[in-house]
Design a protein around this motif. Structure first.
Motif, short mmCIF file in Angstrom:
data_model
loop_
_atom_site.label_atom_id
_atom_site.label_comp_id
_atom_site.label_asym_id
_atom_site.label_seq_id
_atom_site.Cartn_x
_atom_site.Cartn_y
_atom_site.Cartn_z
N LEU A 148 0.74 -1.04 -0.36
CA LEU A 148 0.15 -0.20 0.22
C LEU A 148 0.59 1.10 0.17
N ASP A 149 2.33 1.39 0.17
CA ASP A 149 3.25 2.42 0.06
C ASP A 149 2.52 2.66 -0.81
N LEU B 289 0.51 3.91 -3.07
CA LEU B 289 -1.35 4.56 -3.11
C LEU B 289 -1.20 5.68 -2.28
N GLY C 145 -2.93 9.06 -0.67
CA GLY C 145 -4.13 9.16 0.41
C GLY C 145 -4.91 8.13 0.10
N GLU D 68 -6.13 6.64 -2.76
CA GLU D 68 -5.89 5.55 -3.38
C GLU D 68 -6.48 4.84 -1.95
N ARG D 69 -5.07 4.63 -0.90
CA ARG D 69 -5.46 4.14 0.50
C ARG D 69 -6.86 3.91 0.87
N ASP D 70 -7.39 5.00 0.96
CA ASP D 70 -9.16 5.44 1.51
C ASP D 70 -10.17 4.68 1.09
N ALA E 33 -9.15 1.88 -1.60
CA ALA E 33 -8.91 0.41 -0.71
C ALA E 33 -9.55 -0.04 -0.02
N ILE E 34 -9.54 1.07 1.74
CA ILE E 34 -10.09 0.23 2.52
C ILE E 34 -11.46 0.01 2.10
N ILE F 228 -5.24 1.49 -8.08
CA ILE F 228 -5.08 0.40 -7.14
C ILE F 228 -4.56 -0.55 -8.30
N VAL G 272 -4.81 -4.74 2.34
CA VAL G 272 -5.41 -4.15 2.66
C VAL G 272 -5.85 -4.64 4.49
N ARG H 218 -2.83 2.53 7.44
CA ARG H 218 -4.35 2.58 6.81
C ARG H 218 -5.19 3.51 7.10
#
Length: 220
Positions: free
Chosen positions: A153-154, A156, A158, A160-162, A164-165, A194, A210, A216
């Motif tokens: 996830l590094d 991605l 911010g 994109e991480r949201d 993905a979650i 992603i 994730v 996260r």
């Protein structure tokens, strides 16, 4: 003008096939080009009719849907096969997707949703019913999880991480969009990015990444 898509139906129950034909052909963009009652018949049907989408049951005599899917995709990797079954926790679900099926839908889903799913699959989207997605996420991230994608996830952003979650929670694109106050189109675009960044093929693999990754929920 809306493009017309050709659909092949593969199911060992004639009544199920008749019901599916009735639902799908109620949409002017979908045409059922043929039916098959088992996997062997499906191979011949697809060779003769070259459909855009194959709706494939799993549990059939002579040749099941998994074996038929594998054979069809060996002949043409671009073929779109969607598994359609009665069981939302079918033990063959994961295997069917691993063999190349582009989605997993339930026979009892509302007709309008089925039509929409088939059209979207024909246009290249991967389709999973919500209950199937939740089950697959459990399979991918539970104590006996199948390793699919490592914690990457590094790579991605911010946002994109949201997103993905949200995928890992089993949320649809529309639900993620509502939660993050963005458009559905924005979510779809980010999901595509992603998948590319993680080297993943589907939303289940995003969920696996994730749930195996620290840190996260940061935002741009």
């Amino acid at each position: 003008m809306t493009r017309a898509y050709r659909v092949a139906l593969v199911d060992d129950e004639q009544l199920v096939r008749a019901g599916l034909r009735l639902v799908l052909e109620g949409d002017p963009a979908l045409t059922v080009v043929g039916e098959a009652s088992d996997g062997r018949e499906a191979l011949d049907l697809v060779a003769r009719t070259d459909p855009d989408v194959v709706l494939m049951d799993i549990r059939m005599p002579h040749m099941n849907g998994i074996a038929a899917t594998e054979r069809l995709l060996a002949a043409n990797a671009e073929r779109t096969v969607i598994i359609l079954t009665t069981f939302d926790t079918d033990e063959f679900m994961y295997e069917a997707l691993r063999r190349g099926a582009r989605g997993f839908l339930l026979k009892d889903m509302p007709p309008r949703e089925l039509v929409d799913a088939v059209r979207r699959a024909a246009e290249g989207e991967r389709m999973l019913s919500q209950s199937a997605l939740s089950w697959l996420i459990g399979e991918a991230t539970g104590p006996n999880a199948r390793g699919v994608v490592g914690p990457q996830l590094d790579s991605l952003t911010g946002r994109e991480r949201d997103i993905a979650i949200g995928v890992a929670k089993g949320l649809s694109n529309a639900e993620i969009a509502a939660e993050l106050f963005v458009s559905v189109t924005t979510v779809k675009t980010h999901v595509g990015r992603i998948l590319d960044k993680l080297g993943a093929d589907n939303r289940v693999q995003i969920a696996n990444a994730v749930n195996g990754a620290p840190g996260r929920g940061s935002r741009e």
